[in-house]
Design a protein around this motif. Structure first.
Motif, PDB file in Angstrom:
ATOM      1  N   UNK A  71     -38.213 -39.968  -5.577  1.00 31.71           N
ATOM      2  CA  UNK A  71     -38.005 -41.410  -5.537  1.00 31.71           C
ATOM      3  C   UNK A  71     -37.883 -41.939  -6.963  1.00 31.71           C
ATOM      4  N   UNK A  72     -37.056 -42.982  -7.139  1.00 29.22           N
ATOM      5  CA  UNK A  72     -36.809 -43.483  -8.485  1.00 29.22           C
ATOM      6  C   UNK A  72     -38.101 -43.880  -9.193  1.00 29.22           C
ATOM      7  N   UNK A  73     -39.002 -44.536  -8.487  1.00 32.97           N
ATOM      8  CA  UNK A  73     -40.249 -44.955  -9.128  1.00 32.97           C
ATOM      9  C   UNK A  73     -41.063 -43.750  -9.573  1.00 32.97           C
ATOM     10  N   UNK A  74     -41.070 -42.685  -8.764  1.00 32.98           N
ATOM     11  CA  UNK A  74     -41.817 -41.482  -9.136  1.00 32.98           C
ATOM     12  C   UNK A  74     -41.175 -40.783 -10.332  1.00 32.98           C
ATOM     13  N   UNK A  75     -39.835 -40.726 -10.342  1.00 34.72           N
ATOM     14  CA  UNK A  75     -39.135 -40.110 -11.476  1.00 34.72           C
ATOM     15  C   UNK A  75     -39.482 -40.834 -12.775  1.00 34.72           C
ATOM     16  N   UNK A  76     -39.524 -42.155 -12.715  1.00 35.13           N
ATOM     17  CA  UNK A  76     -39.786 -42.935 -13.932  1.00 35.13           C
ATOM     18  C   UNK A  76     -41.196 -42.692 -14.450  1.00 35.13           C
ATOM     19  N   UNK A  77     -42.196 -42.734 -13.572  1.00 34.36           N
ATOM     20  CA  UNK A  77     -43.573 -42.597 -14.055  1.00 34.36           C
ATOM     21  C   UNK A  77     -43.849 -41.175 -14.547  1.00 34.36           C
ATOM     22  N   UNK A  83     -42.444 -38.632 -22.019  1.00 33.57           N
ATOM     23  CA  UNK A  83     -42.091 -39.410 -23.211  1.00 33.57           C
ATOM     24  C   UNK A  83     -43.288 -39.466 -24.154  1.00 33.57           C
ATOM     25  N   UNK A  84     -44.465 -39.697 -23.594  1.00 36.56           N
ATOM     26  CA  UNK A  84     -45.673 -39.707 -24.433  1.00 36.56           C
ATOM     27  C   UNK A  84     -45.950 -38.323 -25.005  1.00 36.56           C
ATOM     28  N   UNK A  85     -45.679 -37.299 -24.208  1.00 33.01           N
ATOM     29  CA  UNK A  85     -45.848 -35.930 -24.708  1.00 33.01           C
ATOM     30  C   UNK A  85     -44.901 -35.666 -25.874  1.00 33.01           C
ATOM     31  N   UNK A  86     -43.670 -36.175 -25.776  1.00 30.67           N
ATOM     32  CA  UNK A  86     -42.699 -35.988 -26.851  1.00 30.67           C
ATOM     33  C   UNK A  86     -43.139 -36.713 -28.120  1.00 30.67           C
ATOM     34  N   UNK A  87     -43.727 -37.899 -27.960  1.00 25.90           N
ATOM     35  CA  UNK A  87     -44.231 -38.624 -29.126  1.00 25.90           C
ATOM     36  C   UNK A  87     -45.321 -37.826 -29.836  1.00 25.90           C
ATOM     37  N   UNK A  88     -46.194 -37.193 -29.066  1.00 26.24           N
ATOM     38  CA  UNK A  88     -47.238 -36.366 -29.676  1.00 26.24           C
ATOM     39  C   UNK A  88     -46.633 -35.154 -30.367  1.00 26.24           C
ATOM     40  N   UNK A  89     -45.577 -34.602 -29.774  1.00 23.95           N
ATOM     41  CA  UNK A  89     -44.913 -33.447 -30.379  1.00 23.95           C
ATOM     42  C   UNK A  89     -44.338 -33.804 -31.741  1.00 23.95           C
ATOM     43  N   UNK A  90     -43.705 -34.962 -31.834  1.00 19.33           N
ATOM     44  CA  UNK A  90     -43.144 -35.403 -33.107  1.00 19.33           C
ATOM     45  C   UNK A  90     -44.238 -35.546 -34.158  1.00 19.33           C
ATOM     46  N   UNK A  91     -45.392 -36.067 -33.724  1.00 20.10           N
ATOM     47  CA  UNK A  91     -46.475 -36.307 -34.669  1.00 20.10           C
ATOM     48  C   UNK A  91     -47.204 -35.041 -35.068  1.00 20.10           C
ATOM     49  N   UNK A  92     -47.405 -34.147 -34.116  1.00 22.12           N
ATOM     50  CA  UNK A  92     -48.290 -33.001 -34.354  1.00 22.12           C
ATOM     51  C   UNK A  92     -47.557 -31.693 -34.630  1.00 22.12           C
ATOM     52  N   UNK A  93     -46.272 -31.627 -34.315  1.00 17.78           N
ATOM     53  CA  UNK A  93     -45.496 -30.397 -34.548  1.00 17.78           C
ATOM     54  C   UNK A  93     -44.243 -30.762 -35.337  1.00 17.78           C
ATOM     55  N   UNK A  94     -44.454 -31.268 -36.520  1.00 15.57           N
ATOM     56  CA  UNK A  94     -43.346 -31.736 -37.340  1.00 15.57           C
ATOM     57  C   UNK A  94     -42.386 -30.590 -37.663  1.00 15.57           C
ATOM     58  N   UNK A  95     -41.110 -30.904 -37.580  1.00 14.38           N
ATOM     59  CA  UNK A  95     -40.096 -29.904 -37.876  1.00 14.38           C
ATOM     60  C   UNK A  95     -39.561 -29.203 -36.647  1.00 14.38           C
ATOM     61  N   UNK A  96     -40.242 -29.374 -35.497  1.00 13.16           N
ATOM     62  CA  UNK A  96     -39.720 -28.727 -34.289  1.00 13.16           C
ATOM     63  C   UNK A  96     -38.543 -29.536 -33.766  1.00 13.16           C
ATOM     64  N   UNK A  98     -35.986 -31.334 -31.440  1.00 19.65           N
ATOM     65  CA  UNK A  98     -36.177 -31.862 -30.101  1.00 19.65           C
ATOM     66  C   UNK A  98     -35.153 -32.955 -29.831  1.00 19.65           C
ATOM     67  N   UNK A  99     -34.911 -33.164 -28.544  1.00 21.08           N
ATOM     68  CA  UNK A  99     -34.163 -34.327 -28.075  1.00 21.08           C
ATOM     69  C   UNK A  99     -35.184 -35.199 -27.374  1.00 21.08           C
ATOM     70  N   UNK A 100     -35.311 -36.437 -27.823  1.00 20.37           N
ATOM     71  CA  UNK A 100     -36.385 -37.250 -27.268  1.00 20.37           C
ATOM     72  C   UNK A 100     -36.174 -37.466 -25.770  1.00 20.37           C
ATOM     73  N   UNK A 101     -37.197 -37.212 -25.007  1.00 21.21           N
ATOM     74  CA  UNK A 101     -37.084 -37.178 -23.558  1.00 21.21           C
ATOM     75  C   UNK A 101     -36.763 -38.537 -22.952  1.00 21.21           C
ATOM     76  N   UNK A 102     -37.076 -39.602 -23.660  1.00 21.55           N
ATOM     77  CA  UNK A 102     -36.829 -40.931 -23.100  1.00 21.55           C
ATOM     78  C   UNK A 102     -35.364 -41.166 -22.822  1.00 21.55           C
ATOM     79  N   UNK A 103     -34.479 -40.528 -23.568  1.00 20.36           N
ATOM     80  CA  UNK A 103     -33.055 -40.810 -23.483  1.00 20.36           C
ATOM     81  C   UNK A 103     -32.383 -40.145 -22.284  1.00 20.36           C
ATOM     82  N   UNK A 104     -33.067 -39.280 -21.589  1.00 17.76           N
ATOM     83  CA  UNK A 104     -32.376 -38.606 -20.485  1.00 17.76           C
ATOM     84  C   UNK A 104     -33.244 -38.341 -19.264  1.00 17.76           C
TER      85      UNK A 104
END
Length: 258
Positions: A71-77, A83-96, A98-104
């Motif tokens: 369901x669309x609501x389930x896909x979004x949540x 998206x939050x996991x990707x933000x942590x990846x950017x902060x804690x695994x610099x240089x890896x 990535x394509x930010x997950x929010x965009x797709x």
């Protein structure tokens, strides 16, 4: 006595091998989905999960459950967790790379999360001999992960056979993300989301990806010393090849160097 079996007259040039290889080559990790025009039919989701159900597993434990956000609501949540996991990846695994997950991820038709029950390791070889428990326990963890990986691969191939595309989200097994997903989806501990498979229509048809040449990978009879990886092979890949090999369309290193 003749064996009455479908394998007794196996055709090693069978056309279905070529059909299988076509699907295997078609599968790509795609990180750009078209906005979904309509929901993914339930039969297609069930077919993808059915392919996962038939994967091999250690001691035939089948240590997986498939939680489907369709369901669309389930896909979004669910997407927002990653998206939050990707933000942590950017902060804690610099240089890896990535394509930010929010965009797709929000454009997924469905997201299938493979939750693994780690208690199944008790079904694998457990030593009752002093001094050997650590060796078998460590290998049992590998058996468990290999089993889940087999299910995930089957599901990726099934999606490709339907003409859909997927990506392999290895993120999710980290404690923080796993806890968020369990809380969101009502999954009890100790289950862990080892693999997550977003499914969608590709923004454009997937390109080729780098593959090691087959002749570099096969060792007939015994290990070929000439093919022993150089000591700095991993660091060379990380420093010079990884980003292009992950995201650029090319099957050869020569093209990646261009």
């Amino acid at each position: 006595m003749a064996v009455d079996s479908e394998y007794s007259n196996a055709d090693l040039t069978a056309p279905r091998f070529e059909s299988l290889l076509d699907v295997i080559r078609l599968r790509r990790s795609v990180r750009s989905f078209e906005p979904p025009p309509e929901p993914l039919p339930a039969d297609a989701v069930r077919g993808i999960c059915e392919a996962g159900r038939w994967a091999p597993s250690g001691a035939n434990t089948q240590p997986w459950h498939f939680v489907v956000a369709a369901e669309r609501t389930d896909v979004i949540v669910v997407s927002d967790v990653f998206v939050r996991q990707a933000d942590r990846l950017v902060e804690h695994c610099r240089g890896f790379p990535h394509v930010h997950k929010k965009h797709w991820l929000h454009n997924s038709l469905a997201i299938v999360l493979i939750f693994c029950d780690p208690r199944w390791v008790d079904s694998y070889p457990v030593s009752d001999h002093p001094g050997w428990s650590e060796e078998y326990d460590a290998n049992n963890e590998k058996i468990l992960l290999a089993s889940v990986g087999a299910a995930a691969q089957n599901m990726h191939l099934a999606a490709a056979a339907y003409g859909l595309t997927t990506a392999w989200l290895s993120g999710g097994g980290e404690d923080t993300t796993a806890r968020e997903l369990r809380d969101l989806l009502g999954v009890p501990e100790p289950l862990v989301p080892i693999a997550t498979i977003p499914i969608g229509w590709p923004h454009r048809r997937a390109e080729s990806r780098y593959r090691h040449p087959l002749e570099e990978l096969i060792h007939w009879g015994r290990w070929d010393p000439a093919r022993t990886p150089a000591g700095d092979a991993v660091q060379t890949y990380v420093g010079a090849v990884r980003r292009q090999a992950m995201y650029r369309g090319s099957e050869t290193l020569e093209d990646l160097d261009e």
